[in-house]
Design a protein around this motif. Structure first.
Motif, PDB file in Angstrom:
ATOM      1  N   LYS A   1     -81.085  35.836  19.253  1.00 41.55           N
ATOM      2  CA  LYS A   1     -79.972  35.584  18.395  1.00 41.55           C
ATOM      3  C   LYS A   1     -78.870  35.397  19.291  1.00 41.55           C
ATOM      4  N   ILE A   2     -78.792  35.944  20.575  1.00 47.14           N
ATOM      5  CA  ILE A   2     -77.760  35.888  21.451  1.00 47.14           C
ATOM      6  C   ILE A   2     -77.773  34.276  22.361  1.00 47.14           C
ATOM      7  N   VAL A   3     -79.003  34.338  22.640  1.00 48.03           N
ATOM      8  CA  VAL A   3     -79.275  33.000  23.396  1.00 48.03           C
ATOM      9  C   VAL A   3     -78.982  31.586  22.717  1.00 48.03           C
ATOM     10  N   ASN A   4     -79.775  31.641  21.400  1.00 48.65           N
ATOM     11  CA  ASN A   4     -79.769  30.431  20.626  1.00 48.65           C
ATOM     12  C   ASN A   4     -78.344  29.612  20.423  1.00 48.65           C
ATOM     13  N   PRO A   5     -77.460  30.223  19.981  1.00 50.80           N
ATOM     14  CA  PRO A   5     -76.095  29.382  19.659  1.00 50.80           C
ATOM     15  C   PRO A   5     -75.419  28.869  21.118  1.00 50.80           C
ATOM     16  N   LYS A   6     -75.827  29.641  22.091  1.00 50.11           N
ATOM     17  CA  LYS A   6     -75.183  29.372  23.535  1.00 50.11           C
ATOM     18  C   LYS A   6     -76.179  27.863  23.863  1.00 50.11           C
ATOM     19  N   VAL A   7     -77.237  27.791  23.654  1.00 49.09           N
ATOM     20  CA  VAL A   7     -78.073  26.589  24.028  1.00 49.09           C
ATOM     21  C   VAL A   7     -78.502  25.451  23.218  1.00 49.09           C
ATOM     22  N   ALA A   8     -77.894  25.835  21.896  1.00 51.81           N
ATOM     23  CA  ALA A   8     -78.119  24.940  20.868  1.00 51.81           C
ATOM     24  C   ALA A   8     -78.255  23.562  21.386  1.00 51.81           C
ATOM     25  N   GLY A   9     -79.457  22.742  20.865  1.00 51.24           N
ATOM     26  CA  GLY A   9     -79.358  21.410  21.351  1.00 51.24           C
ATOM     27  C   GLY A   9     -79.634  21.191  23.030  1.00 51.24           C
ATOM     28  N   ARG A  10     -79.527  22.078  23.587  1.00 53.10           N
ATOM     29  CA  ARG A  10     -79.409  21.606  25.258  1.00 53.10           C
ATOM     30  C   ARG A  10     -80.656  22.271  25.833  1.00 53.10           C
TER      31      ARG A  10
ATOM     32  N   ARG B   1     -79.334  31.873  33.795  1.00 53.30           N
ATOM     33  CA  ARG B   1     -78.365  32.749  33.776  1.00 53.30           C
ATOM     34  C   ARG B   1     -77.694  33.119  32.508  1.00 53.30           C
ATOM     35  N   ILE B   2     -77.957  32.361  31.403  1.00 52.43           N
ATOM     36  CA  ILE B   2     -77.524  32.365  30.243  1.00 52.43           C
ATOM     37  C   ILE B   2     -78.696  33.379  29.402  1.00 52.43           C
ATOM     38  N   VAL B   3     -79.891  33.257  29.855  1.00 54.60           N
ATOM     39  CA  VAL B   3     -80.922  34.302  29.354  1.00 54.60           C
ATOM     40  C   VAL B   3     -80.642  35.576  29.878  1.00 54.60           C
ATOM     41  N   THR B   4     -80.198  35.721  31.308  1.00 55.39           N
ATOM     42  CA  THR B   4     -80.148  36.955  32.002  1.00 55.39           C
ATOM     43  C   THR B   4     -78.924  37.731  31.234  1.00 55.39           C
ATOM     44  N   GLN B   5     -77.907  37.000  31.279  1.00 54.17           N
ATOM     45  CA  GLN B   5     -76.931  37.576  30.557  1.00 54.17           C
ATOM     46  C   GLN B   5     -77.044  37.964  29.006  1.00 54.17           C
TER      47      GLN B   5
ATOM     48  N   ALA C   1     -90.153  31.213  26.266  1.00 62.56           N
ATOM     49  CA  ALA C   1     -90.922  31.875  27.502  1.00 62.56           C
ATOM     50  C   ALA C   1     -89.844  32.399  28.486  1.00 62.56           C
ATOM     51  N   LEU C   2     -88.764  31.920  28.814  1.00 60.31           N
ATOM     52  CA  LEU C   2     -87.978  32.507  29.764  1.00 60.31           C
ATOM     53  C   LEU C   2     -87.680  34.012  29.247  1.00 60.31           C
TER      54      LEU C   2
END
Length: 154
Positions: A129-138, A104-108, A146-147
């Motif tokens: 750049k958009i995804v990394n801050p949202k998933v940092a450490g998770r 969901r995060i990647v699609t957004q 890959a996704l």
């Protein structure tokens, strides 16, 4: 408020007291890696909880890779020990995102990048750049990229 590093020290003391060999060895190695990181560079410094989490994540990744290598080499006993050490370290890391949550995060993020005019494989950097801050450490970086590649290609 206790810091993550002090929690590791307290858990190490408890593991030694309980004679939990695997746990105490894992925590000792992790604290050594944290100390090494603290004294790296020109001046010694105290790591923040986020920096300590990054060191723990790096150590956990080493355990996963070692377990995989030992498993492929047929050394199941060592592979099991590495997996068990990884599980000890996982207690100190944020819960990993499920495939659905990460999807969901990647699609957004892909939609945001496309709205900004990015298309195709060249949009990879913008999406990351958009995804990394949202998933940092998770979520692990390789899993995320890959996704992103898959969604940009599809």
């Amino acid at each position: 408020m206790t810091t993550l590093k002090s929690r590791l020290h307290e858990d190490l003391t408890a593991a030694i007291r309980d004679r939990a060999e695997l746990r105490s060895a894992t925590l000792r190695l992790t604290l050594a890696a944290i100390t090494k990181e603290e004294v790296a560079g020109k001046q010694a410094r105290e790591l923040s909880d986020d920096e300590v989490r990054k060191v723990i994540a790096k150590e956990a990744k080493k355990r996963r890779e070692a377990a995989e290598a030992f498993g492929q080499a047929g050394r199941t006993e060592q592979a099991e020990r590495e997996r068990a050490e990884g599980e000890v370290l996982a207690e100190y890391l944020p819960k990993q995102l499920s495939d659905e949550e990460l999807g969901r995060i990647v699609t957004q993020a892909v939609e945001e990048a496309r709205a900004a005019g990015a298309e195709g494989p060249r949009a990879m950097g913008q999406v990351m750049k958009i995804v990394n801050p949202k998933v940092a450490g998770r979520a692990e970086g390789g899993r995320v990229s890959a996704l992103v590649k898959q969604q940009l290609a599809g």
